[in-house]
Design an enzyme around this catalytic site. Structure first.
Site, short mmCIF file in Angstrom:
data_model
loop_
_atom_site.label_atom_id
_atom_site.label_comp_id
_atom_site.label_asym_id
_atom_site.label_seq_id
_atom_site.Cartn_x
_atom_site.Cartn_y
_atom_site.Cartn_z
N GLU A 1 52.32 23.65 63.63
CA GLU A 1 53.04 24.86 63.23
C GLU A 1 52.16 25.85 62.47
O GLU A 1 52.48 27.04 62.39
CB GLU A 1 54.26 24.50 62.38
CG GLU A 1 53.95 23.85 61.04
CD GLU A 1 53.88 22.34 61.13
OE1 GLU A 1 53.85 21.69 60.07
OE2 GLU A 1 53.86 21.82 62.26
N SER B 1 50.41 15.87 67.36
CA SER B 1 51.17 15.42 66.19
C SER B 1 51.76 14.04 66.48
O SER B 1 51.04 13.13 66.88
CB SER B 1 52.25 16.45 65.85
OG SER B 1 52.89 16.15 64.64
#
Length: 642
Positions: free
Chosen positions: A403, A237
């Site tokens: 996530e 990320s």
């Protein structure tokens, strides 16, 4: 039946429309609140906390006020040297400086450390370098990262300045031995390579950071300035973007970029970049409602999005992993979460040498975050850009955010792959989540900060020993395998003049410890039972609460009951989590909701400084575990360049 189905659809649509209408009203209201209202609220909040602190100091005893003032000054230090000076003051107040001088501890085998130190000292003094080489490569434990337990975290939570002086001097002797062997012309380079292979490699893991990703920049700066930055780095990320910045620039270029406001000035000079990220006029007031809407629905604050665009435009450009490795020699990895298992989840110059770094960053962020059409791109033999996967599969592959990704098994984990490729057995994890700092079990927390029960002022009552007893003990110790003269040389000099606490002045006379045959201050790690029980009870309850909280959140996530915002804040990829890992976490004091929401440009230097300060308490542990490894790297690199 048709009417029932239509009624069901209408009943399902109404709550969604009502929710969207309420959100639009809230965003519009926040957009139209004048800026001076927020400034007034900031002033009121500052006044409130000021008087609360005044009241707490008034109620506390004077000795506690002195202690807290010394701790508070640690947060005001701008450099690591200033922090060390203030940390030495705190250690004198708590008596931790005396704890460092004492060899004894249940956490490590100090007898084995003294024995190895004595042997190494004798061999170096007598210039028996062949024996030293054997101790380093075959018959000795010098190339073990946690020999005799010297890397135990509990040895680094008592004193802010570091661990036992015995451990520090033992490592210093090993480094001196490596320097001496390096200067010997008969020592081949393959010897140091074997030592490095036996010791293993360290990697820095940058975990996530959609809101606080700029914190990773400070962690890198803090490690670079102390020459403790590993050559292997991995990120996912926002961490992938920071890892790319590290991999594409040399260490000197990085230091210059992260010094003062150099990075911020480059961004400010690019007006087109600012406008494309929604900043427009620098003096323009940003609408709070619009910023919150971006934060909730897109998952990235405005300053983080600006930094991602900066890295793509100025740093990575159209470079591939192999091209960057040929220039800098750094091994940086990007973790992605593809829906197609035929696509590798760890990208680097070995697994995907021709993949464009820019496309790898976009895939690590997730499909639809930066651009809707997210795909891995690579360069072919004609240096033309084309899809990395074949066309049919490329249309089907989606890249999930951390996530939302399914946690892979241990064998499929990208960090297991990292260990296999580069012999990584030591991880430093940068966790950019201040709100999870109290819940991180393996974070390096100093007990003098998290608890006030450990004071090294309570020593057992032992009768003083006269000079005749001293000479008798030294004669008896000279018959032991460890020579008395050698061990006497081992007595550490304090890094600062120790000032024992007033309550321990009369009890801190020097005594003889028969096992060592040298004078030692008479104190151990035995605290009053009530204090010790209270501390351990608090720690156990906190660990139980942490595990219970994480378990409940994972259960809710598996049931699909967590909204996207909560998942983004709490659920993330599974990085290495064991007792041997070093976790660097921002302090709760760094958490500023206004900075997150507003996303102002001055957030960049703020988070760099915050990340750098968060690394300072962990530097002693990192140095203990990595000093020998980095010395071997320097020797091998210097010999190859000849």
């Amino acid at each position: 039946m048709k009417e029932t189905a239509q009624e069901y659809k209408v009943s399902a649509v109404i709550p969604t429309l009502l929710k969207n209408w309420i959100l639009r009203v809230v965003y519009a209201t926040l957009d139209h609140i004048p800026p001076f209202v927020w400034e007034i609220l900031h002033v009121i909040t500052d006044i409130y906390f000021f008087w609360v602190q005044k009241l707490i100091n008034y109620v506390r005893p004077h000795s506690r006020v002195i202690y807290y003032n010394a701790i508070k000054k640690l947060d005001e230090c701008d450099t690591y040297q200033m922090w060390c000076q203030q940390a030495s003051v705190v250690d004198e107040i708590t008596g931790a400086n005396l704890w460092r001088r004492n060899f004894f501890s249940r956490r490590y085998d100090f007898n084995s450390v003294i024995e190895q130190y004595s042997i190494l000292e004798n061999m170096l003094r007598e210039e028996k370098y062949d024996v030293v080489k054997e101790k380093f490569s075959t018959t000795g434990p010098c190339m073990l990262r946690n020999f005799a337990g010297i890397g135990d975290k509990k040895l680094f939570t008592k004193s802010l300045m570091g661990t036992k002086l015995l451990i520090e001097q033992y490592l210093t002797r090993i480094l001196e031995g490596l320097d001496i062997l390096n200067n010997q012309t008969l020592t081949p380079t393959s010897f140091f390579q074997r030592c490095k292979l036996s010791l293993g490699t360290t990697a820095l893991i940058l975990q996530g950071g959609s809101l606080f990703g700029l914190f990773h920049l400070g962690v890198i700066r803090g490690l670079l300035l102390q020459d403790l930055m590993p050559n292997i780095i991995s990120g996912s990320s926002m961490g992938a973007c920071v890892a790319s910045l590290f991999g594409c620039l040399s260490n000197e270029q990085l230091k210059q970029l992260l010094t003062d406001d150099n990075l911020l000035n480059i961004i400010k000079n690019d007006v087109d970049l600012l406008k494309s990220c929604g900043y427009g006029n620098l003096e323009q007031h940003l609408n709070l409602g619009t910023l919150i809407q971006n934060l909730i629905h897109h998952g990235y604050s405005q300053d983080v999005y600006l930094f991602i665009r900066f890295v793509m435009k100025y740093i990575v450009k159209e470079k591939t992993f192999e091209e960057v490795y040929q220039i800098t020699g750094k091994v940086f990895n990007i973790v992605i979460h593809p829906t197609d298992k035929s696509c590798p989840n760890l990208l680097n110059y070995v697994t995907t040498p021709n993949v464009l770094i820019k496309s790898a960053i976009e895939c690590s962020l997730g499909s639809g975050v930066i651009s809707e059409d997210t795909s891995l791109l690579c360069k072919n033999l004609e240096n033309e850009i084309e899809p990395f996967l074949n066309i049919n599969k490329n249309k089907q592959v989606k890249f999930l955010t951390p996530e939302n990704a399914n946690n892979p098994s241990i064998t499929e984990s990208p960090y297991t792959r990292l260990t296999e490729l580069f012999n990584v057995n030591n991880f430093i994890v940068s966790l950019a989540r201040p709100y999870l700092a109290p819940l991180v079990v393996n974070d390096l927390k100093h007990e003098i900060k998290t608890s006030k029960y450990y004071y090294y002022k309570h020593y057992p009552n032992m009768p003083p020993i006269n000079a005749n007893t001293v000479r008798k003990t030294q004669r008896s110790s000279s018959q032991s395998p460890i020579k008395a003269g050698t061990v006497e040389d081992l007595e550490p000099e304090p890094l600062m003049s120790p000032v024992p606490p007033s309550s321990a002045v009369n009890d801190s006379a020097e005594y003889i410890i028969p096992e060592l045959g040298i004078p030692q201050l008479n104190f151990t790690e035995m605290e009053p039972l009530a204090f010790k029980f209270k501390y351990h009870l608090e720690r156990k309850l906190k660990n139980i609460a942490t595990m219970e909280f994480r378990h409940r959140m994972e259960v809710l996530d598996n049931l699909g009951l967590l909204c996207s915002l909560i998942k983004r804040l709490i659920i993330d990829e599974k990085t290495p989590r064991s007792a041997t890992e070093i976790a660097v976490v921002p302090r709760m004091k760094s958490l500023s909701l206004t900075r997150i929401i507003e996303g102002q440009l001055n957030n960049i230097p703020y988070w760099i400084k915050s990340g750098e300060r968060s690394t300072w308490p962990a530097l002693a542990l990192i140095k203990t575990r990595c000093a020998v490894e980095f010395k071997l790297d320097d020797i091998i690199r210097a010999r190859r360049s000849r």
